[in-house]
Design a protein around this motif. Sequence first.
Motif, short mmCIF file in Angstrom:
data_model
loop_
_atom_site.label_atom_id
_atom_site.label_comp_id
_atom_site.label_asym_id
_atom_site.label_seq_id
_atom_site.Cartn_x
_atom_site.Cartn_y
_atom_site.Cartn_z
N GLY A 1 0.76 -1.13 -0.09
CA GLY A 1 -0.12 -0.08 0.10
C GLY A 1 0.81 1.29 0.17
O GLY A 1 1.76 1.20 0.87
N SER A 2 0.62 2.18 -1.00
CA SER A 2 1.34 3.43 -0.98
C SER A 2 0.35 4.54 -1.50
O SER A 2 -0.63 4.40 -1.90
N VAL A 3 1.07 5.77 -1.21
CA VAL A 3 0.33 6.90 -1.57
C VAL A 3 1.72 7.60 -2.63
O VAL A 3 2.79 7.64 -1.98
N GLY A 4 1.12 7.97 -3.61
CA GLY A 4 2.40 8.64 -4.73
C GLY A 4 1.92 9.89 -5.44
O GLY A 4 0.66 9.97 -5.53
N ALA A 5 3.02 10.08 -6.29
CA ALA A 5 2.45 11.37 -7.04
C ALA A 5 3.60 11.18 -8.17
O ALA A 5 4.98 10.72 -7.93
N ARG A 6 3.10 11.48 -9.39
CA ARG A 6 3.82 11.50 -10.57
C ARG A 6 3.92 12.99 -11.44
O ARG A 6 2.59 13.58 -11.19
N TYR A 7 4.85 13.52 -11.57
CA TYR A 7 4.90 14.85 -12.32
C TYR A 7 5.40 14.55 -13.71
O TYR A 7 6.67 14.01 -14.02
N TYR A 8 4.54 14.93 -14.52
CA TYR A 8 4.86 14.71 -16.19
C TYR A 8 5.48 15.92 -16.81
O TYR A 8 5.11 17.11 -16.51
N VAL B 1 5.40 6.83 -0.96
CA VAL B 1 5.50 6.50 0.52
C VAL B 1 4.55 5.55 0.75
O VAL B 1 3.24 5.49 0.59
N GLY B 2 4.99 4.45 1.53
CA GLY B 2 4.27 3.50 1.86
C GLY B 2 4.84 2.30 2.05
O GLY B 2 6.27 2.17 2.39
N TYR B 3 4.45 1.06 1.95
CA TYR B 3 5.19 -0.07 2.12
C TYR B 3 4.84 -0.75 0.45
O TYR B 3 4.08 -1.35 0.40
N THR B 4 5.84 -0.77 -0.08
CA THR B 4 6.10 -1.39 -1.77
C THR B 4 7.47 -2.21 -1.59
O THR B 4 8.52 -1.59 -1.67
N ALA B 5 7.38 -3.46 -1.84
CA ALA B 5 8.73 -4.05 -2.56
C ALA B 5 9.74 -4.06 -1.08
O ALA B 5 10.88 -3.98 -1.56
N GLY B 6 9.31 -4.03 -0.01
CA GLY B 6 10.24 -4.11 1.07
C GLY B 6 10.77 -2.71 1.36
O GLY B 6 11.69 -2.55 2.31
N SER B 7 10.14 -1.62 0.77
CA SER B 7 10.65 -0.44 1.16
C SER B 7 9.67 0.68 1.56
O SER B 7 8.45 0.52 1.21
N TYR B 8 10.08 1.50 2.08
CA TYR B 8 8.99 2.69 2.72
C TYR B 8 8.91 3.79 1.85
O TYR B 8 7.95 4.73 2.23
N PHE B 9 10.11 4.12 1.22
CA PHE B 9 10.08 5.25 0.30
C PHE B 9 10.55 4.96 -1.11
O PHE B 9 11.54 4.08 -1.10
N MET B 10 9.93 5.19 -2.24
CA MET B 10 10.60 4.80 -3.46
C MET B 10 10.25 6.02 -4.41
O MET B 10 9.57 6.58 -4.29
N ALA B 11 11.33 6.16 -5.42
CA ALA B 11 11.26 6.86 -6.42
C ALA B 11 11.97 6.64 -7.70
O ALA B 11 12.69 5.49 -7.60
N GLY B 12 11.35 7.07 -8.87
CA GLY B 12 11.85 6.47 -9.93
C GLY B 12 11.36 7.36 -11.43
O GLY B 12 10.70 8.60 -11.15
#
Length: 173
Positions: A139-146, A157-168
Amino acid sequence: MKKIIGILSLVIAMICSNNAYAGLPEISEPTFERGDLIGSLTVGYGWGFSQRLAVEYGVAGGWIDDRASLGVGAALGNSFTSYYGNLWDQLYVDAICSFHFQFIDRLDTYVQLGLGFGYSFWSNYYYNDNGYAFFDFTGSVGARYYFNSAFAVNAEVGYTAGSYFMAGITYKF
């Protein structure tokens, strides 16, 4: 109890009203809508270093004054950590569902939930574990800027693939 019901009724009426989002700025083009296909590659840190590849397809759109949409897809992730000669590695495969809402131009905000399974194993200099399978919930909350109509950067931010913060990065096909 009457006050709670009255407040909930007022909130629901505001959400259903056409003018509830009248104070938000105009949007020139939706960032995620029905029929869109996007792919994201993210890295993160939390339990260990992780990476994730996700694909999402827009299945419904045009909700809430043409600002909201729903997407479904799949994600493949990996996380690993090493300490004192031990290596712990986990692989994840999840089905994902996300609710997108666009507040301003070029910014796609979303809430994403995923359910799937994973496989975990660890090893060290003397012993290799056979591993075990487990159910995975993300479960996560996210944002994308185009930056343009196809390329975006994202953060979650949340729990995704063993991480609490992801960026890409994200690419819209």
